[in-house]
Design a protein around this motif. Structure first.
Motif, mmCIF file in Angstrom:
data_model
loop_
_atom_site.group_PDB
_atom_site.id
_atom_site.type_symbol
_atom_site.label_atom_id
_atom_site.label_comp_id
_atom_site.label_asym_id
_atom_site.label_seq_id
_atom_site.Cartn_x
_atom_site.Cartn_y
_atom_site.Cartn_z
ATOM 1 N N GLU A 19 43.680 35.082 38.410
ATOM 2 C CA GLU A 19 43.240 33.904 37.116
ATOM 3 C C GLU A 19 43.582 34.152 35.992
ATOM 4 O OE1 GLU A 19 42.595 29.922 39.459
ATOM 5 O OE2 GLU A 19 41.338 31.998 40.404
ATOM 6 N N ARG A 20 44.850 33.522 34.967
ATOM 7 C CA ARG A 20 44.261 33.771 33.744
ATOM 8 C C ARG A 20 43.222 33.084 33.255
ATOM 9 N NH1 ARG A 20 46.092 37.917 30.432
ATOM 10 N NH2 ARG A 20 48.070 38.263 31.092
ATOM 11 N N GLY A 21 42.724 33.803 31.850
ATOM 12 C CA GLY A 21 41.157 33.369 31.860
ATOM 13 C C GLY A 21 41.127 32.494 30.156
ATOM 14 N N ASP A 54 41.781 38.457 29.760
ATOM 15 C CA ASP A 54 40.599 37.946 30.999
ATOM 16 C C ASP A 54 41.387 37.638 31.175
ATOM 17 O OD1 ASP A 54 38.858 38.653 28.776
ATOM 18 O OD2 ASP A 54 38.017 36.711 28.119
ATOM 19 N N THR A 83 40.652 36.537 36.193
ATOM 20 C CA THR A 83 39.650 36.298 37.540
ATOM 21 C C THR A 83 40.389 36.577 38.249
ATOM 22 O OG1 THR A 83 38.100 34.296 35.721
ATOM 23 C CG2 THR A 83 38.089 35.116 38.510
ATOM 24 N N SER A 131 40.167 37.178 42.566
ATOM 25 C CA SER A 131 39.281 36.703 44.010
ATOM 26 C C SER A 131 39.829 37.230 44.831
ATOM 27 C CB SER A 131 39.449 35.475 43.841
ATOM 28 O OG SER A 131 38.795 34.758 42.871
ATOM 29 N N THR A 149 34.285 38.101 43.802
ATOM 30 C CA THR A 149 34.936 37.559 42.240
ATOM 31 C C THR A 149 34.186 38.830 41.785
ATOM 32 O OG1 THR A 149 35.150 35.345 43.107
ATOM 33 C CG2 THR A 149 35.660 35.960 40.529
ATOM 34 N N ALA A 150 35.218 38.744 40.496
ATOM 35 C CA ALA A 150 35.429 39.578 39.660
ATOM 36 C C ALA A 150 35.551 39.566 38.570
ATOM 37 C CB ALA A 150 35.361 41.397 39.865
ATOM 38 N N LYS A 151 35.404 39.807 37.233
ATOM 39 C CA LYS A 151 36.370 38.794 35.975
ATOM 40 C C LYS A 151 36.366 40.478 35.124
ATOM 41 C CE LYS A 151 36.486 36.480 31.810
ATOM 42 N NZ LYS A 151 35.503 34.983 31.502
ATOM 43 N N SER A 156 38.534 42.998 31.997
ATOM 44 C CA SER A 156 40.194 42.733 30.886
ATOM 45 C C SER A 156 41.410 43.565 31.479
ATOM 46 C CB SER A 156 38.908 43.135 29.730
ATOM 47 O OG SER A 156 40.175 42.800 28.818
#
Length: 142
Positions: free
Chosen positions: A112-114, A119, A121, A123, A135-137, A139
C-alpha cells in the motif's frame, strides 16, 4: 507468494529488486496458453534448461474467466512442486479473481502506497501455519 497492491505500489519493482542477482526467470503472460508454454519450457529436458531456477516471477497473472484463473493457479502450484522453485505472482489489488487466487498461495504480500513519495506499507498474510500477519514500513528508494 502472491503480491497485490494498487497502481504504483511496487508490485513489480520490489520482487525484481529482491531477485536481482539470483537465478530466476520472469514471465510476462496473459492467459493460460502463454503460462503453460512458459512453464513447460522451464520444465523441459532440453540441454538449455540445466536446472530449475530459484524463482519464477509471473508479472502480472492475467485471465479472462474464473475457470481460466483456476487452471492457471493449479498449473503454477504443480510447477512449484515439480521443480522446487519459488513462484512470485503479481495481481492488481481488488481484482475480481483474487479471492480464487489467494487460496493457491502460502503467503500473500499486500503493498500500500504511503504519504511519502517512496513510502510503502507491506503487509504479509499467511494462508498456512503460525501467526497470520506482520507489517513493516519500507522505502523503495529513489
Amino acid at each position: 507468494m502472491l503480491v497485490t497492491g494498487g497502481p504504483g505500489a511496487g508490485k513489480s519493482t520490489l520482487p525484481e529488486r529482491w531477485l536481482k542477482g539470483t537465478d530466476h526467470v520472469t514471465i510476462h503472460c496473459s492467459g493460460l496458453k502463454a503460462l503453460e508454454a512458459s512453464l513447460s519450457r522451464l520444465e523441459s529436458d532440453s540441454p538449455l534448461v540445466r536446472k530449475a531456477p530459484f524463482a519464477v516471477f509471473i508479472d502480472p497473472l492475467e485471465a479472462s474467466s474464473e475457470d481460466e484463473i483456476e487452471k492457471m493457479t493449479d498449473r503454477i502450484g504443480s510447477h512449484a512442486k515439480k521443480t522446487g522453485s519459488c513462484v512470485i505472482v503479481t495481481r492488481q489489488q481488488g481484482d475480481r479473481f483474487n479471492h480464487i487466487i489467494e487460496h493457491a498461495f502460502d503467503v500473500i504480500m499486500i503493498l500500500e502506497r504511503g504519504d511519502g513519495r517512496n513510502d510503502v506499507t507491506i503487509s504479509f498474510l499467511k494462508n498456512r501455519y503460525g501467526s497470520r500477519d506482520a507489517t513493516a514500513k519500507v522505502s523503495l528508494g529513489g
